[in-house]
Design a protein around this motif. Structure first.
Motif, PDB file in Angstrom:
ATOM      1  N   GLN A  14      38.538  39.702  39.122  1.00  0.00           N
ATOM      2  CA  GLN A  14      39.789  39.627  38.364  1.00  0.00           C
ATOM      3  C   GLN A  14      40.854  38.843  39.130  1.00  0.00           C
ATOM      4  OE1 GLN A  14      41.110  43.401  36.389  1.00  0.00           O
ATOM      5  NE2 GLN A  14      39.246  44.213  37.362  1.00  0.00           N
ATOM      6  N   VAL A  15      40.943  39.087  40.429  1.00  0.00           N
ATOM      7  CA  VAL A  15      41.929  38.360  41.243  1.00  0.00           C
ATOM      8  C   VAL A  15      41.602  36.874  41.241  1.00  0.00           C
ATOM      9  CG1 VAL A  15      42.772  38.005  43.605  1.00  0.00           C
ATOM     10  CG2 VAL A  15      42.627  40.324  42.674  1.00  0.00           C
ATOM     11  N   LEU A  16      40.339  36.539  41.394  1.00  0.00           N
ATOM     12  CA  LEU A  16      39.947  35.132  41.390  1.00  0.00           C
ATOM     13  C   LEU A  16      40.234  34.477  40.044  1.00  0.00           C
ATOM     14  CD1 LEU A  16      36.603  35.303  43.395  1.00  0.00           C
ATOM     15  CD2 LEU A  16      38.721  34.138  44.095  1.00  0.00           C
ATOM     16  N   GLU A  17      40.128  35.258  38.975  1.00  0.00           N
ATOM     17  CA  GLU A  17      40.344  34.716  37.631  1.00  0.00           C
ATOM     18  C   GLU A  17      41.807  34.331  37.402  1.00  0.00           C
ATOM     19  OE1 GLU A  17      40.282  36.529  33.194  1.00  0.00           O
ATOM     20  OE2 GLU A  17      38.491  36.902  34.411  1.00  0.00           O
ATOM     21  N   ASP A  18      42.730  35.257  37.717  1.00  0.00           N
ATOM     22  CA  ASP A  18      44.135  34.956  37.405  1.00  0.00           C
ATOM     23  C   ASP A  18      45.155  35.612  38.329  1.00  0.00           C
ATOM     24  OD1 ASP A  18      44.043  37.606  36.606  1.00  0.00           O
ATOM     25  OD2 ASP A  18      44.582  37.216  34.522  1.00  0.00           O
ATOM     26  N   GLY A  19      44.695  36.230  39.425  1.00  0.00           N
ATOM     27  CA  GLY A  19      45.627  36.792  40.399  1.00  0.00           C
ATOM     28  C   GLY A  19      46.122  38.188  40.092  1.00  0.00           C
TER      29      GLY A  19
END
Length: 161
Positions: A14-19
């Protein structure tokens, strides 16, 4: 550390997707994500960009585990600043902020029950919290003056004997 490896993998993805990441699938997440994104966009955290935010619904027994989670996510995602928020505490790591700035900002964030407002408090506090170097210099100067005055007085008393 975050309990389940699958949970960590999900947060990392999730972090890699949009922070922005959530520890559970909750119906309020989309609205909260929009509010967090708006806060990041309007707070101009350029001094600590890029910033990732993780929201967990429970605080672990060991609060230090949140900092470990933030550190692990920072290392695996490339974000300079990672903030983890639970209902009771906030934890963060950053390549740009001092420990003093982080701890002051964490307290400001945790004091705000509204998550986007807490994030705004974190960002504002982190970017403005620093030592008052003028006051530090004045205290050091006062200490030097005091030492010199005591030394002169003791020398004068010794000369009178």
């Amino acid at each position: 550390m975050f309990d389940a490896e699958a949970g960590f993998d999900s947060l990392r993805s999730q972090v890699l997707e949009d922070g922005i990441a959530f520890g559970t699938d909750n119906p309020v997440n989309p609205g909260l994500e929009d509010a967090i994104r708006a806060t990041l966009e309007h707070s101009h955290p350029s001094a600590i960009d890029p910033v990732a935010v993780v929201v967990l619904e429970q605080t672990p027994r060991q609060v230090a585990d949140l900092r470990d989670l933030a550190q692990d996510l920072q290392l695996e995602t490339g974000y300079d600043t990672v903030i983890v928020r639970t209902p009771h505490v906030a934890a963060a790591v950053s390549d740009h902020l001092t420990r003093h700035q982080i701890e002051t900002a964490q307290r400001a964030m945790a004091a705000e029950p509204d998550y986007p407002e807490g994030l705004r408090a974190f960002l504002d506090t982190a970017q403005t919290a620093s030592w008052n170097w003028g006051l530090v210099a004045a205290a050091i100067l006062a200490g030097i003056v005091l030492v010199v005055a005591v030394t002169v007085r003791q020398a004068a008393r010794a000369a009178e004997r």
